[in-house]
Design an enzyme around this catalytic site. Structure first.
Site, PDB file in Angstrom:
ATOM      1  N   ASP A  13       2.234  10.348   3.029  1.00  0.00           N
ATOM      2  CA  ASP A  13       1.632  10.589   1.715  1.00  0.00           C
ATOM      3  C   ASP A  13       0.175  11.046   1.680  1.00  0.00           C
ATOM      4  OD1 ASP A  13       4.102   9.467   1.097  1.00  0.00           O
ATOM      5  OD2 ASP A  13       3.281   7.575   0.401  1.00  0.00           O
ATOM      6  N   LYS A  75       9.685  11.064  -1.934  1.00  0.00           N
ATOM      7  CA  LYS A  75      10.167   9.703  -2.171  1.00  0.00           C
ATOM      8  C   LYS A  75       9.528   9.142  -3.434  1.00  0.00           C
ATOM      9  CE  LYS A  75       6.801   7.460   0.915  1.00  0.00           C
ATOM     10  NZ  LYS A  75       6.047   6.677  -0.062  1.00  0.00           N
ATOM     11  N   CYS A 108       1.816   2.214   0.844  1.00  0.00           N
ATOM     12  CA  CYS A 108       2.957   2.929   1.443  1.00  0.00           C
ATOM     13  C   CYS A 108       3.017   2.836   2.962  1.00  0.00           C
ATOM     14  CB  CYS A 108       2.965   4.381   0.978  1.00  0.00           C
ATOM     15  SG  CYS A 108       3.278   4.540  -0.803  1.00  0.00           S
TER      16      CYS A 108
END
Length: 179
Positions: A13, A75, A108
């Site tokens: 990310d 996601k 994350c």
């Protein structure tokens, strides 16, 4: 130690405005670029994640350009373990050692690493290639991972573990990248 035939890298990310305002953003990007280039020399598979790209934007161009020809895995779950496509690609790799880096360390990266440990993977977090908006949040994420038995490493240690010995063509190429 990381084994070349057992390691897969997960890039988490590094996207949009968040990637620019993250603590020590410039250093993070430099370290991730070195890591990705070195892993490519060594033919280590890379799984590239993006959290809600429609809302957060795409991966930073400097990193996305290194991954040309690959597609990111979009996601919505904070832990990539909850993403069917990610798990399919990870299982298809046949590898059991996961090197993980990206942002944010305490959300994350941590949740993905924790989920992977729960699934039986050996996980190492690249401490100089993760960040959060604050130093405190990065530290909390690292402490939580270490509490789960996740080892910390750094870009150079990971790459040299995977190279294994000096004098090879791979070593010479990796040396140029890290210096």
């Amino acid at each position: 130690m990381l084994q070349k035939d057992q390691t897969v890298f997960v890039l988490v990310d590094v996207q949009g405005k968040l990637a620019q305002i993250i603590n020590e953003s410039e250093t993070l990007h430099q370290n991730l670029e070195k890591l990705i280039k070195g892993l490519q020399v060594l033919n280590i598979p890379i799984l590239w994640l993006e959290q809600y790209p429609d809302g957060l934007g795409g991966t930073t161009e400097s990193l996305a350009s290194l991954l040309e020809g690959q597609q990111p895995i979009a996601k919505m779950t904070f832990s990539a373990v909850g993403n069917e496509e990610f798990m399919k690609q990870l299982e298809t790799s046949g590898r059991k050692q996961v090197l993980i880096a990206g942002i944010e360390t305490h959300i994350c990266v941590y949740m993905t690493a924790a989920g992977l440990v729960e699934k039986g993977y050996e996980v190492e977090v690249v401490e100089d290639a993760v960040s959060s908006r604050t130093v405190a949040n990065k530290q909390i994420g690292l402490e939580k991972m270490k509490g789960l038995g996740i080892s910390a490493t750094c870009v150079e240690t990971a790459l040299y573990e995977l190279v294994g010995e000096a004098g090879t063509d791979e070593f010479k190429k990796v040396l140029k990248i890290v210096k």
